[in-house]
Design a protein around this motif. Sequence first.
Motif, PDB file in Angstrom:
ATOM      1  N   UNK A  48     -21.454  -0.624  36.907  1.00 50.47           N
ATOM      2  CA  UNK A  48     -22.770   0.200  37.255  1.00 50.47           C
ATOM      3  C   UNK A  48     -23.020   0.974  35.968  1.00 50.47           C
ATOM      4  N   UNK A  49     -24.405   0.659  35.609  1.00 44.42           N
ATOM      5  CA  UNK A  49     -24.945   1.588  34.575  1.00 44.42           C
ATOM      6  C   UNK A  49     -25.554   2.888  35.158  1.00 44.42           C
ATOM      7  N   UNK A  50     -25.702   3.719  33.924  1.00 48.10           N
ATOM      8  CA  UNK A  50     -26.081   5.075  34.420  1.00 48.10           C
ATOM      9  C   UNK A  50     -27.512   5.096  34.916  1.00 48.10           C
ATOM     10  N   UNK A  51     -27.867   5.786  35.954  1.00 45.19           N
ATOM     11  CA  UNK A  51     -29.327   5.897  36.370  1.00 45.19           C
ATOM     12  C   UNK A  51     -29.509   4.842  37.606  1.00 45.19           C
ATOM     13  N   UNK A  52     -28.699   3.923  37.812  1.00 47.27           N
ATOM     14  CA  UNK A  52     -28.961   2.858  38.676  1.00 47.27           C
ATOM     15  C   UNK A  52     -28.216   3.042  40.050  1.00 47.27           C
ATOM     16  N   UNK A  53     -28.959   2.384  41.126  1.00 43.85           N
ATOM     17  CA  UNK A  53     -28.675   2.362  42.316  1.00 43.85           C
ATOM     18  C   UNK A  53     -28.378   1.029  42.880  1.00 43.85           C
ATOM     19  N   UNK A  54     -27.031   0.731  43.560  1.00 49.88           N
ATOM     20  CA  UNK A  54     -26.609  -0.425  44.041  1.00 49.88           C
ATOM     21  C   UNK A  54     -26.322  -0.569  45.364  1.00 49.88           C
ATOM     22  N   UNK A  55     -27.047  -1.630  46.172  1.00 47.05           N
ATOM     23  CA  UNK A  55     -26.645  -1.870  47.521  1.00 47.05           C
ATOM     24  C   UNK A  55     -25.744  -2.981  47.736  1.00 47.05           C
ATOM     25  N   UNK A  56     -24.528  -2.717  48.105  1.00 50.53           N
ATOM     26  CA  UNK A  56     -23.498  -3.886  48.314  1.00 50.53           C
ATOM     27  C   UNK A  56     -23.192  -4.048  49.820  1.00 50.53           C
ATOM     28  N   UNK A  57     -23.370  -5.439  50.066  1.00 50.51           N
ATOM     29  CA  UNK A  57     -23.428  -5.754  51.532  1.00 50.51           C
ATOM     30  C   UNK A  57     -21.877  -5.791  52.007  1.00 50.51           C
ATOM     31  N   UNK A  79     -24.121   2.746  46.125  1.00 53.44           N
ATOM     32  CA  UNK A  79     -23.487   3.463  44.810  1.00 53.44           C
ATOM     33  C   UNK A  79     -24.812   4.011  44.103  1.00 53.44           C
ATOM     34  N   UNK A  80     -24.530   5.307  43.663  1.00 51.14           N
ATOM     35  CA  UNK A  80     -25.659   6.127  42.782  1.00 51.14           C
ATOM     36  C   UNK A  80     -24.802   6.406  41.768  1.00 51.14           C
ATOM     37  N   UNK A  81     -25.452   6.061  40.515  1.00 50.93           N
ATOM     38  CA  UNK A  81     -24.539   6.410  39.153  1.00 50.93           C
ATOM     39  C   UNK A  81     -25.513   7.283  38.325  1.00 50.93           C
ATOM     40  N   UNK A 131     -30.419  -3.753  43.720  1.00 52.64           N
ATOM     41  CA  UNK A 131     -30.340  -3.002  42.361  1.00 52.64           C
ATOM     42  C   UNK A 131     -31.543  -2.231  42.177  1.00 52.64           C
ATOM     43  N   UNK A 132     -31.770  -1.046  42.099  1.00 53.07           N
ATOM     44  CA  UNK A 132     -32.785   0.049  41.959  1.00 53.07           C
ATOM     45  C   UNK A 132     -32.529   0.791  40.670  1.00 53.07           C
ATOM     46  N   UNK A 133     -33.742   1.184  40.025  1.00 58.65           N
ATOM     47  CA  UNK A 133     -33.745   2.141  39.062  1.00 58.65           C
ATOM     48  C   UNK A 133     -34.047   3.666  39.591  1.00 58.65           C
ATOM     49  N   UNK A 134     -34.529   3.692  40.791  1.00 58.24           N
ATOM     50  CA  UNK A 134     -34.553   4.914  41.392  1.00 58.24           C
ATOM     51  C   UNK A 134     -34.259   4.948  42.776  1.00 58.24           C
ATOM     52  N   UNK A 135     -34.104   5.979  43.375  1.00 56.57           N
ATOM     53  CA  UNK A 135     -33.859   6.275  44.852  1.00 56.57           C
ATOM     54  C   UNK A 135     -35.219   5.706  45.782  1.00 56.57           C
ATOM     55  N   UNK A 136     -35.014   4.862  46.318  1.00 56.22           N
ATOM     56  CA  UNK A 136     -36.182   4.231  47.381  1.00 56.22           C
ATOM     57  C   UNK A 136     -35.178   3.947  48.710  1.00 56.22           C
TER      58      UNK A 136
END
Length: 138
Positions: A96-105, A38-40, A113-118
Amino acid sequence: MNYFTKILLLCFSLSAHSTEPSKLSDLRLLQWKNRIILVNNLHNQHKVLALFDKNKSEIKERDIIWFVLTGDEAHTNYQGALSDDFIAKTRASYQLESGKIMLIGKDGGLKFLLDGMDLEAIFTEIDAMPMRQNEMVH
Protein backbone atom coordinates in the motif's frame (compact mmCIF):
# COMPACT_ATOMS: atom_id res chain seq x y z
CA MET A 1 5.53 -25.95 45.17
CA ASN A 2 4.49 -29.48 44.32
CA TYR A 3 3.83 -30.88 40.87
CA PHE A 4 0.04 -30.81 41.26
CA THR A 5 0.06 -27.13 42.25
CA LYS A 6 2.23 -26.23 39.25
CA ILE A 7 -0.13 -28.04 36.88
CA LEU A 8 -3.13 -26.34 38.46
CA LEU A 9 -1.53 -22.91 38.11
CA LEU A 10 -0.59 -23.62 34.50
CA CYS A 11 -4.16 -24.66 33.64
CA PHE A 12 -5.57 -21.59 35.37
CA SER A 13 -3.22 -19.21 33.55
CA LEU A 14 -3.98 -20.82 30.18
CA SER A 15 -7.74 -20.59 30.70
CA ALA A 16 -7.47 -16.98 31.87
CA HIS A 17 -5.37 -16.11 28.85
CA SER A 18 -7.74 -17.78 26.39
CA THR A 19 -10.66 -15.56 27.44
CA GLU A 20 -8.88 -12.44 26.22
CA PRO A 21 -10.09 -11.37 22.78
CA SER A 22 -7.43 -11.88 20.14
CA LYS A 23 -6.11 -8.84 18.34
CA LEU A 24 -6.50 -8.49 14.58
CA SER A 25 -3.10 -8.99 13.00
CA ASP A 26 -4.01 -10.00 9.45
CA LEU A 27 -6.83 -8.81 7.19
CA ARG A 28 -7.24 -12.36 5.91
CA LEU A 29 -9.07 -13.06 9.18
CA LEU A 30 -11.91 -10.86 7.82
CA GLN A 31 -12.08 -12.76 4.52
CA TRP A 32 -15.56 -13.91 3.43
CA LYS A 33 -17.12 -11.72 6.14
CA ASN A 34 -16.16 -8.18 5.17
CA ARG A 35 -15.08 -5.94 2.36
CA ILE A 36 -12.18 -3.72 3.36
CA ILE A 37 -11.26 -0.15 2.52
CA LEU A 38 -7.64 0.74 3.26
CA VAL A 39 -6.68 4.41 3.27
CA ASN A 40 -2.96 5.14 3.56
CA ASN A 41 -1.42 8.47 4.57
CA LEU A 42 -3.93 10.88 3.00
CA HIS A 43 -3.40 14.57 3.71
CA ASN A 44 -7.14 15.12 4.29
CA GLN A 45 -7.69 12.19 6.63
CA HIS A 46 -10.16 14.18 8.78
CA LYS A 47 -12.44 14.62 5.73
CA VAL A 48 -12.26 10.89 5.01
CA LEU A 49 -13.16 10.05 8.62
CA ALA A 50 -16.10 12.51 8.47
CA LEU A 51 -17.24 10.93 5.17
CA PHE A 52 -17.12 7.45 6.69
CA ASP A 53 -19.06 8.70 9.72
CA LYS A 54 -21.69 10.35 7.50
CA ASN A 55 -22.17 7.12 5.51
CA LYS A 56 -22.24 4.65 8.43
CA SER A 57 -25.43 2.89 7.34
CA GLU A 58 -24.30 2.44 3.70
CA ILE A 59 -20.95 1.12 4.94
CA LYS A 60 -22.60 -1.33 7.33
CA GLU A 61 -25.07 -2.46 4.66
CA ARG A 62 -22.14 -3.41 2.39
CA ASP A 63 -20.23 -5.21 5.18
CA ILE A 64 -17.32 -2.75 4.96
CA ILE A 65 -14.56 -2.51 7.53
CA TRP A 66 -12.36 0.52 6.90
CA PHE A 67 -8.89 1.41 8.10
CA VAL A 68 -7.38 4.89 7.80
CA LEU A 69 -3.64 4.52 8.34
CA THR A 70 -1.58 7.60 9.15
CA GLY A 71 2.03 7.10 10.19
CA ASP A 72 1.88 4.52 12.98
CA GLU A 73 -1.75 5.23 13.87
CA ALA A 74 -4.92 3.52 12.63
CA HIS A 75 -8.53 4.75 12.73
CA THR A 76 -11.14 2.10 12.01
CA ASN A 77 -14.71 0.97 12.41
CA TYR A 78 -13.41 -2.50 13.34
CA GLN A 79 -14.85 -3.36 16.75
CA GLY A 80 -11.89 -5.34 18.11
CA ALA A 81 -8.33 -4.44 18.95
CA LEU A 82 -5.48 -4.32 16.45
CA SER A 83 -2.15 -6.06 17.01
CA ASP A 84 0.94 -3.93 17.55
CA ASP A 85 2.30 -4.89 14.12
CA PHE A 86 -1.02 -4.57 12.25
CA ILE A 87 -0.15 -1.35 10.38
CA ALA A 88 3.31 -2.48 9.24
CA LYS A 89 2.02 -5.93 8.28
CA THR A 90 -0.92 -4.52 6.33
CA ARG A 91 1.19 -2.01 4.40
CA ALA A 92 3.71 -4.72 3.54
CA SER A 93 1.15 -7.39 2.62
CA TYR A 94 -0.80 -5.12 0.27
CA GLN A 95 2.13 -2.99 -0.90
CA LEU A 96 0.00 0.00 0.00
CA GLU A 97 1.58 3.21 -1.24
CA SER A 98 1.21 6.54 0.48
CA GLY A 99 -1.84 8.49 -0.67
CA LYS A 100 -3.65 5.41 -2.01
CA ILE A 101 -7.05 3.96 -1.24
CA MET A 102 -7.64 0.26 -1.78
CA LEU A 103 -10.82 -1.79 -1.86
CA ILE A 104 -10.42 -5.46 -0.98
CA GLY A 105 -13.31 -7.82 -1.65
CA LYS A 106 -14.73 -10.47 0.63
CA ASP A 107 -12.65 -13.00 -1.32
CA GLY A 108 -9.49 -11.15 -0.25
CA GLY A 109 -8.67 -9.87 -3.74
CA LEU A 110 -7.86 -6.30 -4.75
CA LYS A 111 -10.97 -4.84 -6.41
CA PHE A 112 -10.26 -1.13 -6.78
CA LEU A 113 -7.33 1.26 -6.30
CA LEU A 114 -7.84 5.02 -6.05
CA ASP A 115 -5.60 8.06 -5.77
CA GLY A 116 -8.22 10.01 -3.82
CA MET A 117 -11.32 9.29 -1.79
CA ASP A 118 -14.44 8.69 -3.88
CA LEU A 119 -16.83 6.76 -1.68
CA GLU A 120 -19.62 6.82 -4.27
CA ALA A 121 -17.29 5.16 -6.82
CA ILE A 122 -16.38 2.54 -4.20
CA PHE A 123 -20.07 1.89 -3.47
CA THR A 124 -20.78 1.61 -7.22
CA GLU A 125 -17.89 -0.84 -7.62
CA ILE A 126 -19.13 -2.94 -4.70
CA ASP A 127 -22.75 -2.90 -5.87
CA ALA A 128 -21.68 -4.24 -9.28
CA MET A 129 -19.97 -7.29 -7.73
CA PRO A 130 -21.81 -10.60 -8.17
CA MET A 131 -21.59 -11.39 -4.45
CA ARG A 132 -23.12 -8.01 -3.59
CA GLN A 133 -25.82 -8.46 -6.23
CA ASN A 134 -26.73 -11.73 -4.53
CA GLU A 135 -26.77 -10.02 -1.11
CA MET A 136 -29.16 -7.33 -2.37
CA VAL A 137 -31.61 -9.96 -3.67
CA HIS A 138 -31.69 -11.93 -0.39
